[in-house]
Design a protein around this motif. Sequence first.
Motif, PDB file in Angstrom:
ATOM      1  N   ARG A 100     -10.193  17.109  27.096  1.00  0.00           N
ATOM      2  CA  ARG A 100     -10.402  18.351  26.353  1.00  0.00           C
ATOM      3  C   ARG A 100      -9.137  19.205  26.334  1.00  0.00           C
ATOM      4  NH1 ARG A 100     -15.003  19.911  24.559  1.00  0.00           N
ATOM      5  NH2 ARG A 100     -14.608  22.138  24.823  1.00  0.00           N
ATOM      6  N   GLU A 113     -13.958  23.732  17.512  1.00  0.00           N
ATOM      7  CA  GLU A 113     -13.834  22.293  17.751  1.00  0.00           C
ATOM      8  C   GLU A 113     -13.943  21.589  16.399  1.00  0.00           C
ATOM      9  OE1 GLU A 113     -15.208  18.949  20.989  1.00  0.00           O
ATOM     10  OE2 GLU A 113     -16.205  20.892  20.941  1.00  0.00           O
ATOM     11  N   THR A 171     -21.180  24.764  17.441  1.00  0.00           N
ATOM     12  CA  THR A 171     -21.033  24.746  18.900  1.00  0.00           C
ATOM     13  C   THR A 171     -20.873  26.120  19.529  1.00  0.00           C
ATOM     14  OG1 THR A 171     -18.633  24.462  18.705  1.00  0.00           O
ATOM     15  CG2 THR A 171     -19.957  22.451  18.856  1.00  0.00           C
ATOM     16  N   HIS A 182     -20.235  12.543  28.519  1.00  0.00           N
ATOM     17  CA  HIS A 182     -20.331  13.987  28.510  1.00  0.00           C
ATOM     18  C   HIS A 182     -19.590  14.556  27.305  1.00  0.00           C
ATOM     19  CE1 HIS A 182     -20.825  12.593  32.687  1.00  0.00           C
ATOM     20  NE2 HIS A 182     -21.741  13.539  32.753  1.00  0.00           N
ATOM     21  N   ARG A 183     -19.557  15.857  27.206  1.00  0.00           N
ATOM     22  CA  ARG A 183     -18.970  16.536  26.053  1.00  0.00           C
ATOM     23  C   ARG A 183     -17.572  16.017  25.744  1.00  0.00           C
ATOM     24  NH1 ARG A 183     -18.225  23.102  25.295  1.00  0.00           N
ATOM     25  NH2 ARG A 183     -17.308  23.000  23.205  1.00  0.00           N
ATOM     26  N   GLY A 184     -17.341  15.702  24.473  1.00  0.00           N
ATOM     27  CA  GLY A 184     -16.039  15.227  24.035  1.00  0.00           C
ATOM     28  C   GLY A 184     -15.853  13.724  24.115  1.00  0.00           C
ATOM     29  N   ILE A 235     -19.904  13.428  21.400  1.00  0.00           N
ATOM     30  CA  ILE A 235     -20.792  14.305  22.158  1.00  0.00           C
ATOM     31  C   ILE A 235     -20.277  15.745  22.092  1.00  0.00           C
ATOM     32  CG2 ILE A 235     -22.023  14.604  24.318  1.00  0.00           C
ATOM     33  CD1 ILE A 235     -22.249  11.801  22.953  1.00  0.00           C
ATOM     34  N   LEU A 236     -21.072  16.625  21.496  1.00  0.00           N
ATOM     35  CA  LEU A 236     -20.690  18.036  21.371  1.00  0.00           C
ATOM     36  C   LEU A 236     -21.129  18.854  22.572  1.00  0.00           C
ATOM     37  CD1 LEU A 236     -21.648  18.524  17.621  1.00  0.00           C
ATOM     38  CD2 LEU A 236     -19.331  18.437  18.561  1.00  0.00           C
ATOM     39  N   SER A 237     -22.244  18.467  23.182  1.00  0.00           N
ATOM     40  CA  SER A 237     -22.719  19.149  24.388  1.00  0.00           C
ATOM     41  C   SER A 237     -23.740  18.259  25.076  1.00  0.00           C
ATOM     42  CB  SER A 237     -23.356  20.506  24.040  1.00  0.00           C
ATOM     43  OG  SER A 237     -24.551  20.329  23.297  1.00  0.00           O
ATOM     44  N   ASN A 270     -28.960  17.475  24.182  1.00  0.00           N
ATOM     45  CA  ASN A 270     -27.568  17.597  23.780  1.00  0.00           C
ATOM     46  C   ASN A 270     -27.430  17.753  22.282  1.00  0.00           C
ATOM     47  OD1 ASN A 270     -27.663  15.087  22.487  1.00  0.00           O
ATOM     48  ND2 ASN A 270     -27.049  13.993  24.331  1.00  0.00           N
ATOM     49  N   GLU A 326     -25.372  15.494  27.756  1.00  0.00           N
ATOM     50  CA  GLU A 326     -25.043  14.177  28.287  1.00  0.00           C
ATOM     51  C   GLU A 326     -25.779  13.105  27.510  1.00  0.00           C
ATOM     52  OE1 GLU A 326     -26.750  12.197  32.136  1.00  0.00           O
ATOM     53  OE2 GLU A 326     -24.952  13.302  32.739  1.00  0.00           O
TER      54      GLU A 326
END
Length: 289
Positions: free
Chosen positions: A157, A282, A237, A105-107, A77-79, A127, A81
Motif C-alpha cells: 500500500r 484509491e 471506499t 487482505h485489502r489491496g 480487495i478494497l476492504s 468486505n 478479508e
Amino acid sequence: MTSTLAHAKIVLRRSSERGYAEHGGWLKTFHTFSFAGYWDHRFMSFGSLRVLNEDRVSARNGFPTHPHRDAEIFSYILSGELTHRDSMIKKGAEGAQGKQFYRMHRGDVQFTTGGTGEPFLSLIGRNRVLKMISQVSHTRSRTKWPEAAVSHQEFCREEKRKAFVPILSPLAAGPEATPAEEDAAVPKIPDTIPIHADFVMGAGIIAPNETFKWNVGAGDVVESKKKRNVYIHLPMTKQGKSKVKLNGREEAVLEEGDGAFVTLVNAGDLLQVESVGEAEAEVIVLDSN
C-alpha cells in the motif's frame, strides 16, 4: 492544471447509471458492464475488459463453487478479508496457507485463469471487492490452455501512495507460450501477475492535491501501441469523500463509484489523475487493446 493530452477522449460512466443487484441478502453488486441480469447493449465490453463489478459481501458468506472457462478473472480487495479454498478441500481441514488455501487482505489480488473449467470455491468475509474479467487473446488456441488455476499476490500500500503500481501485465511468452513457459508464468513487468491478454492493470492511492501519471500501455509492454482503451475507476471506499480529476478537465471529475472510458490514446501517453477530494483516492486503471 493544464491537460497534456488534448487528443484524448474521455467519457464518464456515473455510478448511479450502473446496473445494480442484490442476491439473497448477502451480496450487493454494481455492474459497469452487462452482467447476469443486467443488460445494456451500450455497455458490453471495453477493449479486452468484459466485466467490472463492485461487490459488497456480508460476513460468513461467499460465492458457491463455480467453473470458469476461457476467461481471466481477477479480484482486487478494497476492504475486509477474502479466503480462497480449493473445492477439493473440506472446510476445517485446510492446514497451512498455500496454493490451495489462502487469505487475502485489502489491496491484495486474486487471479483465476479459467482454463479447462475446474471449479474453485471462494469464501468471503464481510468486505468490498472489485471483480474484473478480461477477454483472452484471440490468437490463443483453446487446446493450448493450461488447467484452471487460482493464485494471489500482495501489493504494498505504501508503494501505491507514491505512484501507480503495476498489478497485471501480459505473459512474457505471449500467445504461443509453451507448457513450460505457462508453468513459469513470467510476466512482462516484474512482480506483476501475468495475464493472457494485451492488458495492463495498475492501482494507486492518491492523497488530496496530489497527481499521479499513468503511462499508457506501460511503454513497450503491450503489443497494440495505437488506440488503447483505458478505463479508470474510483471505487467506493471513503464514504463519498474522495474525488479525482482527469487531465485537468473540469468536465472529467470522478466521484466514488464513477469510471471513465479514455480513448484515442497511444502507448507512451501520460494520463494525469489528480486527487481533488477531502480523502485519499484509491484509483484503478485498466489498460487494454
